[in-house]
Scaffold this active site. Structure first.
Site, PDB file in Angstrom:
ATOM      1  N   TYR A   1      -3.841  17.720 -10.711  1.00 31.37           N
ATOM      2  CA  TYR A   1      -4.211  16.887  -9.836  1.00 31.37           C
ATOM      3  C   TYR A   1      -5.560  15.986 -10.702  1.00 31.37           C
ATOM      4  O   TYR A   1      -5.377  14.824 -10.717  1.00 31.37           O
ATOM      5  CB  TYR A   1      -5.151  16.956  -8.444  1.00 31.37           C
TER       6      TYR A   1
ATOM      7  N   ILE B   1       0.524  -1.085  -0.234  1.00 37.75           N
ATOM      8  CA  ILE B   1      -0.062  -0.328   0.321  1.00 37.75           C
ATOM      9  C   ILE B   1       0.932   1.192  -0.166  1.00 37.75           C
ATOM     10  O   ILE B   1       1.579   1.788   1.060  1.00 37.75           O
ATOM     11  CB  ILE B   1      -0.959   0.252   1.001  1.00 37.75           C
TER      12      ILE B   1
HETATM   13  N1  NAP Z   1      -9.444  13.380   0.967  1.00 39.12           N
HETATM   14  C1  NAP Z   1     -10.214  12.652   0.078  1.00 39.12           C
HETATM   15  O1  NAP Z   1     -11.473  13.561  -0.151  1.00 39.12           O
HETATM   16  C2  NAP Z   1     -10.066  11.791  -1.447  1.00 39.12           C
HETATM   17  C3  NAP Z   1     -10.887  11.983  -2.028  1.00 39.12           C
HETATM   18  C4  NAP Z   1     -11.010  11.598  -3.537  1.00 39.12           C
HETATM   19  C5  NAP Z   1      -9.877  11.103  -3.492  1.00 39.12           C
HETATM   20  N2  NAP Z   1      -9.509  10.968  -2.543  1.00 39.12           N
HETATM   21  C6  NAP Z   1      -7.742   9.654  -2.348  1.00 39.12           C
HETATM   22  O2  NAP Z   1      -7.575   9.457  -1.906  1.00 39.12           O
HETATM   23  C7  NAP Z   1      -6.586   8.589  -1.651  1.00 39.12           C
HETATM   24  C8  NAP Z   1      -6.075   8.659  -0.398  1.00 39.12           C
HETATM   25  O3  NAP Z   1      -5.855  10.313   0.037  1.00 39.12           O
HETATM   26  P1  NAP Z   1      -5.935  11.072   1.933  1.00 39.12           P
HETATM   27  O4  NAP Z   1      -6.852  11.605   1.459  1.00 39.12           O
HETATM   28  O5  NAP Z   1      -6.428   9.608   2.617  1.00 39.12           O
HETATM   29  O6  NAP Z   1      -4.226  11.637   1.570  1.00 39.12           O
HETATM   30  P2  NAP Z   1      -4.024  12.257   3.029  1.00 39.12           P
HETATM   31  O7  NAP Z   1      -4.367  12.499   4.149  1.00 39.12           O
HETATM   32  O8  NAP Z   1      -3.033  13.523   2.202  1.00 39.12           O
HETATM   33  O9  NAP Z   1      -2.704  11.018   2.583  1.00 39.12           O
HETATM   34  C9  NAP Z   1      -1.770  10.901   2.111  1.00 39.12           C
HETATM   35  C10 NAP Z   1      -0.308  10.205   2.008  1.00 39.12           C
HETATM   36  O10 NAP Z   1       0.236  10.207   0.843  1.00 39.12           O
HETATM   37  C11 NAP Z   1       1.893   9.754   0.846  1.00 39.12           C
HETATM   38  N3  NAP Z   1       1.860  10.442   0.087  1.00 39.12           N
HETATM   39  C12 NAP Z   1       2.318  11.541   0.066  1.00 39.12           C
HETATM   40  N4  NAP Z   1       3.112  12.268  -0.961  1.00 39.12           N
HETATM   41  C13 NAP Z   1       3.946  11.181  -1.043  1.00 39.12           C
HETATM   42  C14 NAP Z   1       5.008  10.864  -1.680  1.00 39.12           C
HETATM   43  N5  NAP Z   1       6.056  11.684  -2.260  1.00 39.12           N
HETATM   44  N6  NAP Z   1       5.716   9.756  -1.776  1.00 39.12           N
HETATM   45  C15 NAP Z   1       5.231   8.311  -0.901  1.00 39.12           C
HETATM   46  N7  NAP Z   1       4.188   9.081  -0.557  1.00 39.12           N
HETATM   47  C16 NAP Z   1       3.201   9.911  -0.475  1.00 39.12           C
HETATM   48  C17 NAP Z   1       1.006  10.093   2.432  1.00 39.12           C
HETATM   49  O11 NAP Z   1       2.567  10.094   3.382  1.00 39.12           O
HETATM   50  P3  NAP Z   1       4.000  10.463   3.477  1.00 39.12           P
HETATM   51  O12 NAP Z   1       3.661  12.207   3.479  1.00 39.12           O
HETATM   52  O13 NAP Z   1       4.160   9.709   5.208  1.00 39.12           O
HETATM   53  O14 NAP Z   1       4.946  10.342   2.838  1.00 39.12           O
HETATM   54  C18 NAP Z   1       0.413  10.078   2.963  1.00 39.12           C
HETATM   55  O15 NAP Z   1       0.645   8.660   3.609  1.00 39.12           O
HETATM   56  C19 NAP Z   1      -5.116   9.260  -3.175  1.00 39.12           C
HETATM   57  O16 NAP Z   1      -5.396   8.818  -3.695  1.00 39.12           O
HETATM   58  C20 NAP Z   1      -6.816  10.951  -2.482  1.00 39.12           C
HETATM   59  O17 NAP Z   1      -6.457  11.066  -4.364  1.00 39.12           O
HETATM   60  C21 NAP Z   1      -8.832  11.093  -1.463  1.00 39.12           C
END
Ligand code: NAP
Length: 253
Positions: free
Chosen positions: A156, A8
């Protein structure tokens, strides 16, 4: 009994953390990839005797990410693996600004994290497990942003649209004897740090994101993780390895 292995990306917080915790509790082996280690997840795994392996990776550098995945797949004892799944979950919304204001560096970084690395990881996964008789699955976490254009979110939205199309094309290629399930899942809006970044930005949708938060419309990541895992369980159960392939995008509501 053969174990289920999950790799993951973005396992350190948000949806990735919830997926990781839940899969560990269900006694699966989880390889979590992110730049920073979530020590609470590591402690949770230790105290529960769960099989968690953290690997540091910065997805801004796709070739390095591929090397890490290569090491992980070499590390998985194939005799013990019942299923192997890659969940491309990590993403970034930054930079949240008009395209004309994005630096070249910002653009490359965003597209590498949101698109190029997931593509490279997927390709590496398919290649390295092609001789495997195991059930294999690739899950690309997508977004409504793949379908709906939004000013200030060009990178994005475009990267997620690309990932959607990649999912469909790559799934069409899985017609051999032991096809890989390749699906895209849109988790819907969740209360995570990504949402908070989008709320605090100065883009057209920021007020909408604020209203969604105020009205309590953001979902919790634990509930979404539960739904996604149940969806994956159904696919793995139905898996027949007879040329069937999936090319639909699943929306979690
Ligand atoms: N939140 C929403 O409302 C929403 C809606 C639709 C879709 N999504 C999708 O759902 C998924 C999860 O989103 P989330 O909201 O849980 O995001 P989040 O809370 O911002 O978490 C993002 C994760 O990605 C990792 N990450 C970011 N940049 C990275 C890099 N350069 N290298 C390695 N890891 C990296 C971060 O870990 P580190 O910072 O430790 O690297 C973190 O574990 C994403 O694909 C997002 O597009 C989210």
């Amino acid at each position: 009994m053969a174990g289920n292995y999950y790799i993951i990306t973005g396992a350190s917080r948000g949806l990735g953390e919830s997926l990781t915790r839940r899969l560990l509790q269900e006694d699966h082996v989880v390889y979590g990839l992110s730049r920073t280690e979530n020590r609470e997840v590591a402690a949770f795994a230790r105290s529960g005797g769960f099989k968690y392996r953290y690997r540091p990776v910065d997805l801004a550098f796709p070739e390095e990410a591929s090397k890490v995945l290569h090491e992980i797949l070499s590390d998985i004892p194939s005799a013990e693996a019942g299923t192997i799944s890659l969940i491309n979950n990590a993403a970034t919304v930054s930079p949240l600004t008009d395209l004309s204001s994005c630096s070249d560096e910002d653009i490359v970084r965003n597209i590498n994290i949101n698109f190029t690395s997931p593509v490279v990881l997927q390709s590496t996964f398919l290649r390295m497990t092609s001789d495997s008789v195991k059930k294999r699955m690739v899950v690309n976490i997508t977004s409504a942003s793949a379908q709906f254009p939004a000013g200030g979110m060009s990178l994005y939205c475009s990267a997620k649209a690309g990932l959607d199309m990649l999912t469909k094309c790559a799934a069409l290629e899985q017609v051999g004897e032991n096809p890989v399930k390749i699906i895209a899942v849109d988790p819907g809006m969740m209360d995570t740090s990504m949402q908070s970044t989008a709320r605090e930005a100065n883009i057209g949708l920021s007020d909408y994101f604020k209203a969604q938060k105020l009205e309590g419309k953001l979902k919790g990541t634990d509930a979404v993780a539960k739904e996604i895992i149940s969806l994956l369980g159904r696919y793995l159960l139905e898996y027949r390895g007879d040329g069937e392939h999936i090319q639909k995008s699943n929306r979690i509501d």
